[in-house]
Write a protein that holds these residues in place. Structure first.
Motif, PDB file in Angstrom:
ATOM      1  N   LEU A 130      38.320  34.711  35.772  1.00  0.00           N
ATOM      2  CA  LEU A 130      39.666  35.250  35.987  1.00  0.00           C
ATOM      3  C   LEU A 130      39.998  36.372  35.002  1.00  0.00           C
ATOM      4  O   LEU A 130      41.037  37.013  35.130  1.00  0.00           O
ATOM      5  CB  LEU A 130      40.715  34.136  35.884  1.00  0.00           C
ATOM      6  N   VAL A 143      41.678  39.760  36.078  1.00  0.00           N
ATOM      7  CA  VAL A 143      42.449  39.570  37.310  1.00  0.00           C
ATOM      8  C   VAL A 143      43.934  39.710  36.970  1.00  0.00           C
ATOM      9  O   VAL A 143      44.388  39.298  35.896  1.00  0.00           O
ATOM     10  CB  VAL A 143      42.148  38.181  37.935  1.00  0.00           C
ATOM     11  N   GLY A 202      36.234  37.212  40.508  1.00  0.00           N
ATOM     12  CA  GLY A 202      37.527  37.868  40.339  1.00  0.00           C
ATOM     13  C   GLY A 202      37.304  39.372  40.330  1.00  0.00           C
ATOM     14  O   GLY A 202      36.907  39.946  41.338  1.00  0.00           O
ATOM     15  N   VAL A 257      40.629  37.243  44.316  1.00  0.00           N
ATOM     16  CA  VAL A 257      39.698  36.227  43.826  1.00  0.00           C
ATOM     17  C   VAL A 257      39.019  35.573  45.019  1.00  0.00           C
ATOM     18  O   VAL A 257      39.573  35.532  46.123  1.00  0.00           O
ATOM     19  CB  VAL A 257      40.388  35.129  42.974  1.00  0.00           C
TER      20      VAL A 257
END
Length: 127
Positions: free
Chosen positions: A13, A16, A40, A69
């Motif tokens: 992540l 992101v 991501g 994602v």
């Protein structure tokens, strides 16, 4: 049962958009199906590789800007691609997005090339 994001998912992540990260974090709390984040933010090089392998049809992916994602369903600790799992995960993402007032798009709702593992921030609100 409440699930948690793994360290590996959290690492994926990085980069992101924070609004999408917040949705992922809420979705894992309320989902009935465990999931992991598989991808991501993508580099242009990675996108080109996926395009060449026909794993994507675009070079204009929302992954390139951190606005998307991909997830994978986890059942008994194993990745599962069974389609019926993904609408259940999507329900959690959509509820999380609604709670936050953040519009998202689920790839499973696309008219062609349905992409159950894919979630992105709506381009109308996040150009």
């Amino acid at each position: 049962m409440t699930f948690n994001l793994s360290k590996r998912s959290r690492a994926r992540l990085v980069g992101v958009h924070p609004d999408l990260v917040a949705i992922v974090e809420r979705a894992i709390q309320i989902t009935g199906v465990d999931f992991m984040v598989t991808e991501g933010l993508r580099s242009v090089t990675r996108q080109k590789e996926l395009f060449a392998a026909k794993a994507t049809r675009t070079m204009n992916s929302r992954h390139l800007t951190g606005h998307a994602v991909d997830v994978a369903a986890m059942v008994a600790g194993e990745v599962r691609w069974d389609w019926p799992l993904y609408p259940r995960i999507a329900q959690a993402f959509k509820q999380a997005a609604l709670e936050r007032g953040t519009p998202i798009i689920w790839g499973g709702d696309w008219k062609s090339l349905k992409d159950g593992p894919h979630f992105e921030l709506d381009r109308k609100a996040y150009p």
